[in-house]
Design a protein around this motif. Sequence first.
Motif, PDB file in Angstrom:
ATOM      1  N   PRO A   9       0.807  -1.221   0.000  1.00  0.00           N
ATOM      2  CA  PRO A   9       0.000   0.000   0.000  1.00  0.00           C
ATOM      3  C   PRO A   9       0.838   1.269   0.000  1.00  0.00           C
ATOM      4  O   PRO A   9       1.943   1.294   0.529  1.00  0.00           O
ATOM      5  CB  PRO A   9      -0.803  -0.114   1.300  1.00  0.00           C
ATOM      6  CG  PRO A   9       0.045  -0.960   2.184  1.00  0.00           C
ATOM      7  CD  PRO A   9       0.761  -1.925   1.276  1.00  0.00           C
ATOM      8  N   ILE A  10       0.304   2.300  -0.587  1.00  0.00           N
ATOM      9  CA  ILE A  10       0.877   3.645  -0.537  1.00  0.00           C
ATOM     10  C   ILE A  10      -0.143   4.486   0.224  1.00  0.00           C
ATOM     11  O   ILE A  10      -1.315   4.535  -0.140  1.00  0.00           O
ATOM     12  CB  ILE A  10       1.091   4.217  -1.947  1.00  0.00           C
ATOM     13  CG1 ILE A  10       2.032   3.308  -2.744  1.00  0.00           C
ATOM     14  CG2 ILE A  10       1.630   5.646  -1.870  1.00  0.00           C
ATOM     15  CD1 ILE A  10       2.087   3.635  -4.222  1.00  0.00           C
ATOM     16  N   TYR A  11       0.309   5.120   1.306  1.00  0.00           N
ATOM     17  CA  TYR A  11      -0.605   5.837   2.183  1.00  0.00           C
ATOM     18  C   TYR A  11      -0.558   7.342   1.954  1.00  0.00           C
ATOM     19  O   TYR A  11       0.485   7.901   1.628  1.00  0.00           O
ATOM     20  CB  TYR A  11      -0.269   5.546   3.655  1.00  0.00           C
ATOM     21  CG  TYR A  11      -0.526   4.118   4.021  1.00  0.00           C
ATOM     22  CD1 TYR A  11      -1.809   3.683   4.305  1.00  0.00           C
ATOM     23  CD2 TYR A  11       0.506   3.196   4.047  1.00  0.00           C
ATOM     24  CE1 TYR A  11      -2.058   2.367   4.617  1.00  0.00           C
ATOM     25  CE2 TYR A  11       0.272   1.878   4.358  1.00  0.00           C
ATOM     26  CZ  TYR A  11      -1.012   1.469   4.644  1.00  0.00           C
ATOM     27  OH  TYR A  11      -1.251   0.156   4.951  1.00  0.00           O
ATOM     28  N   ASN A  12      -1.689   7.966   2.187  1.00  0.00           N
ATOM     29  CA  ASN A  12      -1.808   9.404   2.183  1.00  0.00           C
ATOM     30  C   ASN A  12      -0.996   9.928   3.360  1.00  0.00           C
ATOM     31  O   ASN A  12      -1.128   9.437   4.477  1.00  0.00           O
ATOM     32  CB  ASN A  12      -3.292   9.777   2.326  1.00  0.00           C
ATOM     33  CG  ASN A  12      -3.532  11.256   2.277  1.00  0.00           C
ATOM     34  OD1 ASN A  12      -2.658  12.059   2.571  1.00  0.00           O
ATOM     35  ND2 ASN A  12      -4.745  11.621   1.925  1.00  0.00           N
ATOM     36  N   SER A  13      -0.145  10.918   3.140  1.00  0.00           N
ATOM     37  CA  SER A  13       0.712  11.415   4.216  1.00  0.00           C
ATOM     38  C   SER A  13      -0.055  12.205   5.273  1.00  0.00           C
ATOM     39  O   SER A  13       0.447  12.413   6.366  1.00  0.00           O
ATOM     40  CB  SER A  13       1.836  12.278   3.641  1.00  0.00           C
ATOM     41  OG  SER A  13       1.293  13.412   3.013  1.00  0.00           O
ATOM     42  N   THR A  14      -1.275  12.638   4.976  1.00  0.00           N
ATOM     43  CA  THR A  14      -2.040  13.405   5.961  1.00  0.00           C
ATOM     44  C   THR A  14      -3.137  12.589   6.625  1.00  0.00           C
ATOM     45  O   THR A  14      -3.552  12.905   7.722  1.00  0.00           O
ATOM     46  CB  THR A  14      -2.678  14.653   5.328  1.00  0.00           C
ATOM     47  OG1 THR A  14      -3.507  14.249   4.247  1.00  0.00           O
ATOM     48  CG2 THR A  14      -1.601  15.612   4.826  1.00  0.00           C
ATOM     49  N   ALA A  15      -3.609  11.532   5.999  1.00  0.00           N
ATOM     50  CA  ALA A  15      -4.636  10.658   6.580  1.00  0.00           C
ATOM     51  C   ALA A  15      -4.007   9.282   6.737  1.00  0.00           C
ATOM     52  O   ALA A  15      -3.882   8.537   5.779  1.00  0.00           O
ATOM     53  CB  ALA A  15      -5.873  10.588   5.694  1.00  0.00           C
ATOM     54  N   CYS A  16      -3.573   8.958   7.948  1.00  0.00           N
ATOM     55  CA  CYS A  16      -2.682   7.829   8.173  1.00  0.00           C
ATOM     56  C   CYS A  16      -3.243   6.469   7.775  1.00  0.00           C
ATOM     57  O   CYS A  16      -2.490   5.560   7.527  1.00  0.00           O
ATOM     58  CB  CYS A  16      -2.224   7.800   9.619  1.00  0.00           C
ATOM     59  SG  CYS A  16      -3.549   7.627  10.802  1.00  0.00           S
ATOM     60  N   HIS A  17      -4.517   6.271   7.680  1.00  0.00           N
ATOM     61  CA  HIS A  17      -5.024   4.955   7.314  1.00  0.00           C
ATOM     62  C   HIS A  17      -5.694   4.940   5.944  1.00  0.00           C
ATOM     63  O   HIS A  17      -6.375   4.004   5.599  1.00  0.00           O
ATOM     64  CB  HIS A  17      -5.964   4.413   8.394  1.00  0.00           C
ATOM     65  CG  HIS A  17      -7.163   5.280   8.646  1.00  0.00           C
ATOM     66  ND1 HIS A  17      -7.132   6.287   9.563  1.00  0.00           N
ATOM     67  CD2 HIS A  17      -8.386   5.312   8.086  1.00  0.00           C
ATOM     68  CE1 HIS A  17      -8.315   6.890   9.565  1.00  0.00           C
ATOM     69  NE2 HIS A  17      -9.082   6.320   8.676  1.00  0.00           N
ATOM     70  N   GLU A  18      -5.455   5.966   5.130  1.00  0.00           N
ATOM     71  CA  GLU A  18      -6.069   6.021   3.812  1.00  0.00           C
ATOM     72  C   GLU A  18      -5.081   5.510   2.765  1.00  0.00           C
ATOM     73  O   GLU A  18      -4.054   6.126   2.501  1.00  0.00           O
ATOM     74  CB  GLU A  18      -6.480   7.452   3.475  1.00  0.00           C
ATOM     75  CG  GLU A  18      -7.130   7.548   2.115  1.00  0.00           C
ATOM     76  CD  GLU A  18      -7.437   8.979   1.720  1.00  0.00           C
ATOM     77  OE1 GLU A  18      -8.055   9.144   0.663  1.00  0.00           O
ATOM     78  OE2 GLU A  18      -7.058   9.906   2.443  1.00  0.00           O
ATOM     79  N   CYS A  19      -5.381   4.360   2.186  1.00  0.00           N
ATOM     80  CA  CYS A  19      -4.573   3.790   1.124  1.00  0.00           C
ATOM     81  C   CYS A  19      -4.962   4.488  -0.183  1.00  0.00           C
ATOM     82  O   CYS A  19      -6.102   4.407  -0.614  1.00  0.00           O
ATOM     83  CB  CYS A  19      -4.810   2.281   1.026  1.00  0.00           C
ATOM     84  SG  CYS A  19      -3.888   1.517  -0.304  1.00  0.00           S
ATOM     85  N   SER A  76      -4.523  -1.151   9.074  1.00  0.00           N
ATOM     86  CA  SER A  76      -3.992   0.151   9.429  1.00  0.00           C
ATOM     87  C   SER A  76      -4.821   0.818  10.528  1.00  0.00           C
ATOM     88  O   SER A  76      -4.275   1.411  11.450  1.00  0.00           O
ATOM     89  CB  SER A  76      -3.937   1.036   8.189  1.00  0.00           C
ATOM     90  OG  SER A  76      -3.333   2.258   8.491  1.00  0.00           O
ATOM     91  N   ILE A  77      -6.135   0.703  10.425  1.00  0.00           N
ATOM     92  CA  ILE A  77      -7.021   1.264  11.445  1.00  0.00           C
ATOM     93  C   ILE A  77      -6.787   0.561  12.778  1.00  0.00           C
ATOM     94  O   ILE A  77      -6.731   1.207  13.832  1.00  0.00           O
ATOM     95  CB  ILE A  77      -8.494   1.174  11.004  1.00  0.00           C
ATOM     96  CG1 ILE A  77      -8.725   2.147   9.840  1.00  0.00           C
ATOM     97  CG2 ILE A  77      -9.443   1.478  12.162  1.00  0.00           C
ATOM     98  CD1 ILE A  77     -10.040   1.958   9.129  1.00  0.00           C
ATOM     99  N   ALA A  78      -6.614  -0.757  12.754  1.00  0.00           N
ATOM    100  CA  ALA A  78      -6.350  -1.511  13.987  1.00  0.00           C
ATOM    101  C   ALA A  78      -5.025  -1.087  14.605  1.00  0.00           C
ATOM    102  O   ALA A  78      -4.919  -0.955  15.834  1.00  0.00           O
ATOM    103  CB  ALA A  78      -6.346  -3.011  13.695  1.00  0.00           C
ATOM    104  N   GLN A  79      -4.013  -0.844  13.785  1.00  0.00           N
ATOM    105  CA  GLN A  79      -2.723  -0.400  14.306  1.00  0.00           C
ATOM    106  C   GLN A  79      -2.816   0.997  14.907  1.00  0.00           C
ATOM    107  O   GLN A  79      -2.193   1.287  15.928  1.00  0.00           O
ATOM    108  CB  GLN A  79      -1.662  -0.460  13.209  1.00  0.00           C
ATOM    109  CG  GLN A  79      -1.318  -1.884  12.837  1.00  0.00           C
ATOM    110  CD  GLN A  79      -0.449  -1.985  11.610  1.00  0.00           C
ATOM    111  OE1 GLN A  79      -0.398  -1.070  10.795  1.00  0.00           O
ATOM    112  NE2 GLN A  79       0.226  -3.105  11.471  1.00  0.00           N
ATOM    113  N   GLU A  80      -3.616   1.853  14.285  1.00  0.00           N
ATOM    114  CA  GLU A  80      -3.815   3.191  14.845  1.00  0.00           C
ATOM    115  C   GLU A  80      -4.543   3.098  16.188  1.00  0.00           C
ATOM    116  O   GLU A  80      -4.183   3.791  17.144  1.00  0.00           O
ATOM    117  CB  GLU A  80      -4.605   4.058  13.873  1.00  0.00           C
ATOM    118  CG  GLU A  80      -4.799   5.476  14.366  1.00  0.00           C
ATOM    119  CD  GLU A  80      -5.543   6.362  13.377  1.00  0.00           C
ATOM    120  OE1 GLU A  80      -5.790   7.526  13.729  1.00  0.00           O
ATOM    121  OE2 GLU A  80      -5.879   5.902  12.274  1.00  0.00           O
TER     122      GLU A  80
END
Length: 145
Positions: free
Chosen positions: A8-18, A62-66
């Motif tokens: 995955p490549i993530y949005n740098s401002t929304a940490c769980h948005e692929c 990602s949401i679970a890790q957050e």
Amino acid sequence: MATGIDKPIYNSTACHECIGLKKSLVYYRGSAGKGTKTDWMMHEFRLPAENDKSTKHIQAKSIAQEAFAMAVAKVASDVKAGDIKVLFVKPLVYWTRFFIIATAFSRPQIDAIGTRIRDMAEEQYGKVASGDSKPNSWTLLDFAA
């Protein structure tokens, strides 16, 4: 040719948005695994499909890790740690998503924070920490995925 897996490549401002997926393709002479690896490599980029199950799994993970990172910070707060920071570092390093940093004011408080975090992680998330500590100075807890 050997295919890779989608990363995955993530949005740098929304940490769980692929926002995209990257696959690295490595080329071999002969068959993959038995052939000779060449210097040729191709990176394939694509947008995630709206109903892509692999992307939904990545986002859920990602949401679970957050949620885990925030739970660790809450435990530190409950034990009166100071200067608690939850840093999203996924855009900067490949090996983790979050650093949680907290200040303790005595060795007993350092030990209490570490013990409470370890207990919460094991009881609620089934995670066991590896880590290191330096007497009267700091403790590092590593909850590898």
